[in-house]
Motif scaffolding. Sequence first.
Motif, PDB file in Angstrom:
ATOM      1  N   LEU A  30       0.850  -1.193   0.000  1.00 52.36           N
ATOM      2  CA  LEU A  30       0.000   0.000   0.000  1.00 52.36           C
ATOM      3  C   LEU A  30       0.886   1.244   0.000  1.00 52.36           C
ATOM      4  CD1 LEU A  30      -2.829   1.367   0.378  1.00 52.36           C
ATOM      5  CD2 LEU A  30      -2.484   1.135   2.828  1.00 52.36           C
ATOM      6  N   ILE A  31       0.692   2.119  -0.980  1.00 53.29           N
ATOM      7  CA  ILE A  31       1.451   3.375  -1.086  1.00 53.29           C
ATOM      8  C   ILE A  31       0.446   4.520  -1.124  1.00 53.29           C
ATOM      9  CG2 ILE A  31       3.202   4.678  -2.351  1.00 53.29           C
ATOM     10  CD1 ILE A  31       4.334   2.013  -1.654  1.00 53.29           C
ATOM     11  N   SER A  32       0.668   5.544  -0.293  1.00 48.28           N
ATOM     12  CA  SER A  32      -0.263   6.667  -0.281  1.00 48.28           C
ATOM     13  C   SER A  32       0.479   7.980  -0.065  1.00 48.28           C
ATOM     14  CB  SER A  32      -1.331   6.475   0.801  1.00 48.28           C
ATOM     15  OG  SER A  32      -2.403   7.383   0.634  1.00 48.28           O
ATOM     16  N   HIS A  33      -0.252   9.081  -0.284  1.00 48.82           N
ATOM     17  CA  HIS A  33       0.314  10.427  -0.159  1.00 48.82           C
ATOM     18  C   HIS A  33       0.373  10.852   1.307  1.00 48.82           C
ATOM     19  CE1 HIS A  33       0.107  14.955  -1.197  1.00 48.82           C
ATOM     20  NE2 HIS A  33       1.344  14.525  -1.357  1.00 48.82           N
ATOM     21  N   ASN A  34       1.233  11.831   1.614  1.00 50.69           N
ATOM     22  CA  ASN A  34       1.496  12.181   3.007  1.00 50.69           C
ATOM     23  C   ASN A  34       0.671  13.359   3.528  1.00 50.69           C
ATOM     24  OD1 ASN A  34       2.792  14.254   1.598  1.00 50.69           O
ATOM     25  ND2 ASN A  34       4.582  14.282   2.944  1.00 50.69           N
ATOM     26  N   ASP A  35      -0.412  13.753   2.833  1.00 53.47           N
ATOM     27  CA  ASP A  35      -1.275  14.799   3.396  1.00 53.47           C
ATOM     28  C   ASP A  35      -2.466  14.156   4.096  1.00 53.47           C
ATOM     29  OD1 ASP A  35      -2.921  13.957   1.327  1.00 53.47           O
ATOM     30  OD2 ASP A  35      -3.057  15.915   0.345  1.00 53.47           O
TER      31      ASP A  35
END
Length: 439
Positions: A30-35
Motif C-alpha cells: 500500500l502506497i499513499s500520499h502524506n497529506d
Amino acid sequence: MTDGQESLVEIEALSRQVAEAILEHDIVRLISHNDADGLSAAGIMCNALHRKGILFHAAIVSQFDQSTLDLIEKTSNGPVILCDMGSGQVELTSRIKEAIIIDHHKPTGKLEHIQFNPHLVGIDGSTELCASCGAYMVARQMGDNTDLAGLAIAGATGDKQPMKGANKFILDEAIARKTVTSSRGLRMGDGSLAEIFENSVDPYLDITGDKDKIKVFLDSLGIKGELRNLSEEQLMKLSSVIILKLVKQGSLPAVDSLIGDNYNLNREVVQNIYDFVNILNACGKDEKAGIALSLCMRDESVIDEAKVITRENQRALISVIKKAQARIKSARSFRYVLLEDSSGTGIIAGTMTRYLYPDKPFLTFNEIEGKIRVSGRGTRKLVGKGLDLAAAMREASAAVGGMGGGHDVASGATIPTGTAMKFIDLIDSIIEKQLKPKA
C-alpha cells in the motif's frame, strides 16, 4: 432515478470492482500520499485490509515519482494499492506490473489497471470524492466498514472539499450511524483560545503567532478559556470580530468556510475534525506518517506525541509564512516565493491564497535535496475564470525536464535545480492565457 442516484449506482459499481480485485489477494503493498487526505485513505484501507486478514505493508510518500517506483520494485513483487496518486501519472503507473488505484486526480491517459476515480463516472474529483472518500466507498464493499466514515470526512475536510454529492452521501450515512455528529459553530480546533490563535494557520489572522497581540485581542473582547466552553453570545462576538479581520484582509471566501457545520468524529481517538486534520498533515510532513496511521488505526498511545509534533510543526509553519510574506515576488499572473529546505509548502501557498492574496494564484518554490518542489494554489473563483493549475504545472514542468500535476485549484511539480526562472516564465504565460477573458 435522479442524476445523483445514477451517479451513486455507478460509484458503487466501480467501488465493488476495485474491492473484488483487492479481496483476491492475501498480501498487498500500500502506497499513499502524506497529506491528510492520503493518510486518511491509507488509514481506511489499512483497517479494511486488517479486518479481512489481508497482510499489508504500507508506505507514505510525499510525491509519486521515480523514487516511488524504485521503492515498489525493491519491496514488492505483488499487487500494489496506490492511494491519492496514480491516475495523473500514467507514464509511471503503467510501469507497475499489478496496481490497484484509488485516486481523485484527473486521469491523463488510458490505464489498464483497475482504478477507482470519480472522473471515470463524470464527477470532478477536485470537489467531490477525494481519495479518502473513494477508499471509504471501496472499503464498504470489502465488509462492514461504515464505522470508518469519519476518516473519509476528515480527508475531505483536509482537501477543502464541500459536503455535496457523494461526499454528502458518506456524511449522511455517518450521521445516521452516529459515527459522526454535526453541529454549527466556528470551524476550529479545540483548546484554549490563546493557544489556538498562537498555533493555527487556519484561520490565519494578523494576530496569528504573536502572543502579545493575541492577549490584547482577547482582553478587548473580554473572552478567555477554552473554545468549547464559550457561551453562544461569546461565540457570536468572537466570530464577528474574526470575520471583520478576514474582510479587512480581503479573505472573503474564507469567511464562508470559517463558520458552518462542525463534525465530531465519534469513533476516532482525536474527535475534533480540525485537530485530527492538523495532526495528520503535521505527522505526514514531518515524516512521522507511522504515528498518523496509528491514529487512524485508533491507537490512543500515540496521541500525546502526535500533539507535540503538530504544535511544533504549526509554529514552524507560521514562522515560514511570516518570512515568506517579506520575500513575495510577482509575475504577471501569479505571486510566488523562493524557499530553501522548508516544509509544508502546499499549506504555505494555500494560506497565501486563502487568507492574504486571493486575487491571484500563489506558488511556492522549495529547493531541497537537489531538486525544486513547486506547490501551487488558487481559488474556486479563479478556477471559474479558467485557471487549471494541474495543466499549467504539467506543461511547464515537462518543458524544463520535470514533472507535475494535481487539481485545477491545487497542484504541484518537481523540477531540476537551476530551472526555476525558466519555469516561472513558462507557467506565467500559461496561466495568463488561462485567465485571459474570453472574447
